[in-house]
Design an enzyme around this catalytic site. Structure first.
Site, PDB file in Angstrom:
ATOM      1  N   ASP A  67       0.811  -1.215   0.000  1.00 21.61           N
ATOM      2  CA  ASP A  67       0.000   0.000   0.000  1.00 21.61           C
ATOM      3  C   ASP A  67       0.847   1.268   0.000  1.00 21.61           C
ATOM      4  O   ASP A  67       2.061   1.228   0.225  1.00 21.61           O
ATOM      5  CB  ASP A  67      -0.968   0.009   1.197  1.00 21.61           C
ATOM      6  CG  ASP A  67      -0.347  -0.550   2.479  1.00 21.61           C
ATOM      7  OD1 ASP A  67       0.893  -0.532   2.594  1.00 21.61           O
ATOM      8  OD2 ASP A  67      -1.101  -1.006   3.355  1.00 21.61           O
ATOM      9  N   ASP A 136      -7.956  -3.118  14.037  1.00 21.74           N
ATOM     10  CA  ASP A 136      -9.314  -3.407  13.567  1.00 21.74           C
ATOM     11  C   ASP A 136      -9.339  -4.613  12.620  1.00 21.74           C
ATOM     12  O   ASP A 136     -10.353  -4.887  11.986  1.00 21.74           O
ATOM     13  CB  ASP A 136      -9.920  -2.170  12.883  1.00 21.74           C
ATOM     14  CG  ASP A 136      -9.118  -1.707  11.665  1.00 21.74           C
ATOM     15  OD1 ASP A 136      -8.114  -2.379  11.313  1.00 21.74           O
ATOM     16  OD2 ASP A 136      -9.498  -0.687  11.058  1.00 21.74           O
ATOM     17  N   HIS A 138      -7.444  -4.977   9.890  1.00 24.57           N
ATOM     18  CA  HIS A 138      -7.119  -4.723   8.480  1.00 24.57           C
ATOM     19  C   HIS A 138      -5.800  -5.384   8.080  1.00 24.57           C
ATOM     20  O   HIS A 138      -4.894  -5.544   8.898  1.00 24.57           O
ATOM     21  CB  HIS A 138      -7.125  -3.221   8.156  1.00 24.57           C
ATOM     22  CG  HIS A 138      -6.020  -2.410   8.748  1.00 24.57           C
ATOM     23  ND1 HIS A 138      -6.230  -1.263   9.471  1.00 24.57           N
ATOM     24  CD2 HIS A 138      -4.666  -2.559   8.708  1.00 24.57           C
ATOM     25  CE1 HIS A 138      -5.070  -0.752   9.846  1.00 24.57           C
ATOM     26  NE2 HIS A 138      -4.109  -1.522   9.393  1.00 24.57           N
ATOM     27  N   GLU A 143      -9.841  -2.226   5.092  1.00 20.98           N
ATOM     28  CA  GLU A 143     -10.484  -1.942   6.371  1.00 20.98           C
ATOM     29  C   GLU A 143     -11.762  -2.771   6.516  1.00 20.98           C
ATOM     30  O   GLU A 143     -12.321  -3.236   5.515  1.00 20.98           O
ATOM     31  CB  GLU A 143     -10.846  -0.452   6.437  1.00 20.98           C
ATOM     32  CG  GLU A 143      -9.648   0.500   6.351  1.00 20.98           C
ATOM     33  CD  GLU A 143      -8.905   0.659   7.674  1.00 20.98           C
ATOM     34  OE1 GLU A 143      -9.058  -0.203   8.581  1.00 20.98           O
ATOM     35  OE2 GLU A 143      -8.166   1.647   7.806  1.00 20.98           O
TER      36      GLU A 143
HETATM   37  C1  F6R Z   1       1.285  -1.548   6.159  1.00 19.56           C
HETATM   38  C2  F6R Z   1      -0.008  -2.179   6.238  1.00 19.56           C
HETATM   39  C3  F6R Z   1      -0.831  -2.201   7.471  1.00 19.56           C
HETATM   40  C4  F6R Z   1      -0.035  -2.499   8.731  1.00 19.56           C
HETATM   41  C5  F6R Z   1      -0.951  -2.450   9.948  1.00 19.56           C
HETATM   42  C6  F6R Z   1      -0.197  -2.719  11.236  1.00 19.56           C
HETATM   43  O1  F6R Z   1       1.833  -1.712   4.868  1.00 19.56           O
HETATM   44  O2  F6R Z   1      -0.422  -2.672   5.250  1.00 19.56           O
HETATM   45  O3  F6R Z   1      -1.833  -3.174   7.311  1.00 19.56           O
HETATM   46  O4  F6R Z   1       0.558  -3.757   8.611  1.00 19.56           O
HETATM   47  O5  F6R Z   1      -1.554  -1.199  10.027  1.00 19.56           O
HETATM   48  O6  F6R Z   1       0.692  -1.679  11.452  1.00 19.56           O
HETATM   49  P1  F6R Z   1       1.762  -1.736  12.646  1.00 19.56           P
HETATM   50  O7  F6R Z   1       2.720  -2.810  12.271  1.00 19.56           O
HETATM   51  O8  F6R Z   1       2.410  -0.384  12.622  1.00 19.56           O
HETATM   52  O9  F6R Z   1       0.997  -2.043  13.883  1.00 19.56           O
END
Ligand code: F6R
Length: 236
Positions: A67, A136, A138, A143
């Site tokens: 992303d 959440d 994702h 989401e």
């Molecule tokens: C990042 C991504 C997100 C993160 C998620 C967890 O490329 O795709 O899905 O993996 O938000 O983020 P952290 O590791 O910062 O808790």
């Protein structure tokens, strides 16, 4: 689905890096699906160490990231391109031309999503897709919503995700409200999936993803349908 629990973030990171390194050693032209966020930083640190020790060669590897924020160019310090340069790409012998992320500056994010899916398809899919997980549920920035969305697509970030990501910005107001994320099609098309989660705050969503009902309100739960998933959880 394999579930692995580790006493520490460090142990999980080493094990995740070893799993990715094994893929690259078996197939030097591997396509790695990569993630940003705080969780994979330790994994990247170990991959860099292996490269420095001479036990891992990225020269023929291709990477595709999950992303990118809409409205941030790759030179912006909070862009995911910048993150990847900072934590992995510029420390190893990867060909920069073989590192791909969605273009957050693309004038038409929907068309950019289609272009990105075609790119991933032309590469033959990812050999291993690394994932973090949001509080959440994702994965990428898929989401919770009413359906699992297949193509790479623009998304409005959840208020909880904006809040969680504010720690990387000077203020919450600066966090972009939109992103382009790889959809469930490309994620589920990976030959192998490796999801990492760390800390007790992620325990409930980790368990719901691994064992709960497969519903788009818990996006990571779709991974239960993938034939080769490892979910790693670090207690501390
Ligand atoms: C990042 C991504 C997100 C993160 C998620 C967890 O490329 O795709 O899905 O993996 O938000 O983020 P952290 O590791 O910062 O808790």
């Amino acid at each position: 689905m394999k579930i692995q629990t580790f006493a520490s973030y460090e142990d999980m990171s080493r094990s995740a890096a070893e799993a990715i390194a094994a893929v690259v050693r078996a197939k030097p032209t591997a396509v790695l699906g990569l993630a940003t966020g705080s969780t994979p930083i330790g994994t990247y640190r170990h991959l860099v160490r292996m490269y420095q020790e001479g036990t891992l060669d990225f020269s023929r590897v291709t990477t595709v990231n999950l992303d990118e924020y809409i409205g941030l160019s790759g030179t912006h310090e909070q862009s995911y391109r910048y993150f990847m340069e900072d934590h992995l790409f510029r420390h190893v012998n990867i060909d920069p031309a073989r590192t791909f992320l969605p273009d957050g500056m693309a004038p038409d994010p929907v068309a950019e999503g289609h272009r990105y899916d075609q790119l991933v398809a032309d590469l033959g899919g990812t050999d291993i897709q690394l994932l973090g997980i949001g509080f959440d549920g994702h994965i990428g920035f898929n989401e919770p919503c009413g359906e699992f969305v297949k193509p790479t697509h623009p998304v409005d970030l959840d208020p909880s995700t904006i809040q969680a990501n504010a720690r990387f910005f000077a203020s919450e107001a600066e966090v972009p409200r939109r992103a382009i994320t790889m959809g469930m099609g490309a994620i589920m098309g990976a030959h192998r999936v490796l999801l990492l989660a760390s800390g007790q705050g992620k325990k409930a969503v980790f368990d719901a993803s691994a064992n709960g009902p497969i519903v788009p309100q818990v996006p990571a739960s779709i991974l239960q349908l993938h034939p080769d998933v490892t979910m790693m959880f670090a207690e501390g």
